[in-house]
Write an enzyme that holds these catalytic residues in place. Structure first.
Site, PDB file in Angstrom:
ATOM      1  N   THR A  99      -6.990  58.628  41.109  1.00 57.72           N
ATOM      2  CA  THR A  99      -7.288  59.053  39.747  1.00 57.72           C
ATOM      3  C   THR A  99      -5.998  59.484  39.075  1.00 57.72           C
ATOM      4  O   THR A  99      -5.075  59.987  39.716  1.00 57.72           O
ATOM      5  CB  THR A  99      -8.270  60.224  39.733  1.00 57.72           C
ATOM      6  OG1 THR A  99      -7.648  61.361  40.343  1.00 57.72           O
ATOM      7  CG2 THR A  99      -9.541  59.892  40.485  1.00 57.72           C
ATOM      8  N   GLU A 116     -14.467  58.217  39.645  1.00 60.06           N
ATOM      9  CA  GLU A 116     -15.313  58.628  40.764  1.00 60.06           C
ATOM     10  C   GLU A 116     -16.668  57.910  40.803  1.00 60.06           C
ATOM     11  O   GLU A 116     -17.388  58.008  41.785  1.00 60.06           O
ATOM     12  CB  GLU A 116     -15.552  60.143  40.701  1.00 60.06           C
ATOM     13  CG  GLU A 116     -14.329  60.985  41.012  1.00 60.06           C
ATOM     14  CD  GLU A 116     -13.412  61.208  39.809  1.00 60.06           C
ATOM     15  OE1 GLU A 116     -12.507  62.065  39.894  1.00 60.06           O
ATOM     16  OE2 GLU A 116     -13.586  60.517  38.779  1.00 60.06           O
ATOM     17  N   LYS A 152     -13.123  76.710  21.696  1.00 57.38           N
ATOM     18  CA  LYS A 152     -14.000  77.885  21.624  1.00 57.38           C
ATOM     19  C   LYS A 152     -13.523  78.789  20.495  1.00 57.38           C
ATOM     20  O   LYS A 152     -12.532  79.511  20.623  1.00 57.38           O
ATOM     21  CB  LYS A 152     -14.004  78.619  22.963  1.00 57.38           C
ATOM     22  CG  LYS A 152     -14.413  77.720  24.142  1.00 57.38           C
ATOM     23  CD  LYS A 152     -14.243  78.405  25.470  1.00 57.38           C
ATOM     24  CE  LYS A 152     -14.578  77.471  26.617  1.00 57.38           C
ATOM     25  NZ  LYS A 152     -13.598  76.376  26.771  1.00 57.38           N
ATOM     26  N   TRP A 168     -18.770  76.815  20.202  1.00 55.29           N
ATOM     27  CA  TRP A 168     -18.040  75.680  20.763  1.00 55.29           C
ATOM     28  C   TRP A 168     -17.950  74.572  19.720  1.00 55.29           C
ATOM     29  O   TRP A 168     -18.951  74.188  19.116  1.00 55.29           O
ATOM     30  CB  TRP A 168     -18.756  75.134  21.996  1.00 55.29           C
ATOM     31  CG  TRP A 168     -18.596  75.973  23.222  1.00 55.29           C
ATOM     32  CD1 TRP A 168     -18.148  77.258  23.281  1.00 55.29           C
ATOM     33  CD2 TRP A 168     -18.894  75.594  24.564  1.00 55.29           C
ATOM     34  NE1 TRP A 168     -18.151  77.713  24.570  1.00 55.29           N
ATOM     35  CE2 TRP A 168     -18.605  76.702  25.386  1.00 55.29           C
ATOM     36  CE3 TRP A 168     -19.374  74.434  25.153  1.00 55.29           C
ATOM     37  CZ2 TRP A 168     -18.784  76.682  26.762  1.00 55.29           C
ATOM     38  CZ3 TRP A 168     -19.556  74.409  26.531  1.00 55.29           C
ATOM     39  CH2 TRP A 168     -19.259  75.521  27.315  1.00 55.29           C
TER      40      TRP A 168
END
Length: 545
Positions: free
Chosen positions: A188, A335, A443, A448
């Site tokens: 990755t 993944e 935030k 959010w």
């Protein structure tokens, strides 16, 4: 509990899910179909099968045995496709090396994967020369070349790829073995720490091929990938097996075109000359192509493009549709092998006001994908199009952990589901929409704000060529959104805030977005596979405006 196992005749064959079995049907039913490498190589599926056998024999001559690891450093080519098959069909492990990493990172992945054989394109020899003498596991190297070259002094090769194939027998009987053995490994390109190795079994790759093939072929028209298509990847083959689509294309027996090193002129020429109808790429690559000075002169009306890797901006999608490109989103990660969802548009929605919105969503899960959106207590959030949580998944093709990394493996799979780190919502029709990465949410006070949604609105300003939004520390609000903007023409902060206010007034964005700060930059930092590198952007810009 009684034994409910089905009875089997003594001589019944237990058909294993092996990569070799993906190759049989196209070679038998469509042996004259073409595989093309730029303007340099063109051969049939029949010849492809022979070359896979020759490669297997050549690798055995180099003492490759089941369980060994064969690494490849190449551009998207016919050679890479041959390795996709020959290496795992021997029972060996294919390591697709990310050639965009730094020399030290490449050295780390080669040693960590314990590569035995390394196949390397001549263009990467200068990179290899920087780490020679420090590669501990590789016992032989094979040179890949498009033109004759002289290797740098100190690099020794067991032979050149085409020469080794020419000397090898064109027949090979591939054996059966356990379908659960490891077939591939790659690393990755995460933005923190060392690269993490993910791995997939023969069974997982076959199931991913079948599941994704079924989903892509299920649509009546929009985004459909079928036997009449011509396929060309514009996602590197080192990255999640080019999203697994080469396996699908080969299984379908379609014409395949491999572009080598990506260059806009070459890609556009191949699309027209070879009649390419299906590709996949990240938004930055498509953005590069659509900004080509000759793009209006090109006929792209038969081209279907699956976008992944990062969110598809509506402005980019609208521009592609204007040019006749059938563009839509998919979702997955390294993944997950990778495909989990597709945003194909139902026939009834084509031409509607909702069409653009659907194409840019994350999509609906594939068959066999158990996708949930959960809160911190692993409780499902309502499918109301507004409630957000983390995407967690189960599917038969997810990596079972990180190579030699038990701690991070358990963290990835905590609670029995693979945790993606992506924040999303789902509507009543089952469409998922990613609103951000958990680590990239801004935030502001107690609220959010999605950096991706802000980017999607800002890119619609005509003077914005490219944009990335990160959180900037603020003593009063905790964080404020900071837009890093590559301009095209005159642009200032006031103009962008005014532009954003129009969306806020229409209820499309929280008023907290008016705390936006703007910084003009010459370029946006990307990862090795073209994603915006927000970790690096935060390091460079957060707290400095």
């Amino acid at each position: 509990m009684p034994d409910l196992t089905i009875p089997r005749a003594e001589s019944a064959y237990s058909y294993p899910l092996l990569i070799k079995n993906l190759l049989d049907a196209p070679v038998v039913s469509n042996p004259d179909q073409e595989i093309v490498y730029r303007d340099r190589m063109r051969y049939s599926y029949r010849t492809f099968r022979e070359r896979v056998c020759r490669l297997a024999n050549a690798l055995e001559k180099l003492r490759v045995k089941p369980g060994d690891t064969v690494a490849v450093m190449d551009y998207d080519s016919h050679r890479y496709l041959e390795c996709f098959y020959a290496v795992p069909m021997l029972g060996a492990v294919l390591h697709t090396v990310n050639v965009k990493l730094s020399p030290e990172q490449i050295l780390y992945t080669i040693d960590h994967a314990e590569d035995d054989i390394l196949l390397v394109h001549a263009d990467f020899l200068p990179l290899l020369a920087q780490i020679r003498g420090r590669i501990d596991t590789v016992r032989a190297m094979v040179l890949l070349q498009d033109e004759p070259v002289s290797p740098p002094e100190g690099l020794e090769f067991a032979g050149e790829y085409e020469a080794l194939l020419a000397e090898a027998d064109r027949h090979y009987e591939f054996r059966d073995f356990d379908e659960n053995i490891r077939a591939t490994t790659f690393y990755t390109t995460g933005t923190t720490g060392l690269p993490k190795g993910v791995y997939f079994s023969q069974r997982q790759l076959v199931l991913h091929t079948l599941g994704t093939m079924a989903a892509l072929a299920s649509a009546p028209s929009q985004g459909r990938f079928h036997t009449g298509d011509v396929y060309m990847p514009i996602t590197p083959m080192f990255h999640v097996h080019a999203w697994g689509v080469p396996y699908i294309a080969t299984s379908l027996g379609v014409k395949q075109v491999y572009p080598g090193r990506y260059a806009p002129d070459v890609l556009l020429d191949l699309i027209e000359k070879e009649g390419v109808t299906f590709s996949h790429c990240v938004p930055t690559i498509l953005h590069m192509l659509l900004n080509h000075p000759d793009i209006e002169k090109r006929d792209l009306s038969r081209w279907k493009v699956l976008i992944g890797g990062s969110a598809l901006p509506k402005a980019l999608c609208a521009r592609a549709l204007e040019l006749g490109i059938d563009l839509y989103s998919g979702y997955g990660m390294s993944e997950t092998c990778p495909v989990l969802t597709l945003a194909q548009v139902p026939e009834a929605e084509l031409g509607s006001d909702n069409e653009l919105e659907i194409r840019c969503k994350t999509g609906r899960p594939l068959p066999l994908v158990d996708l949930r959106i959960v809160d911190e207590q692993m409780r499902d959030v309502p499918a109301d199009g507004e409630s957000v949580g983390e995407i967690v998944v189960r599917a038969p093709w997810l990596t079972q952990g990180y190579l030699k990394d038990q701690r991070n493996s358990e963290q990835l799979w905590r609670g029995g589901y693979l945790h993606t780190g992506d924040v999303a919502c789902r509507d009543a029709k089952g469409y998922v929409k990613i609103t951000d990465r958990i680590k990239d949410v801004i935030k502001i006070g107690g609220e959010w704000i999605s950096s991706l949604e802000l980017e999607d609105l800002l890119i619609q300003h005509p003077a914005v060529a490219e944009v990335a939004v990160i959180g900037d520390p603020d003593p009063k609000w905790g964080e404020r959104p900071l837009a890093l903007v590559v301009p095209q023409g005159e642009l200032d902060e006031k103009a962008l805030v005014t532009h954003l206010k129009g969306f806020i007034d229409r209820g499309l964005m929280s008023k907290q977005a008016l705390l936006l700060k703007v910084k003009l930059v010459e370029q946006i930092d990307k990862t090795s596979v073209g994603k915006i590198n927000k970790r690096l952007l935060r390091e460079k810009h957060a707290g400095r405006v």
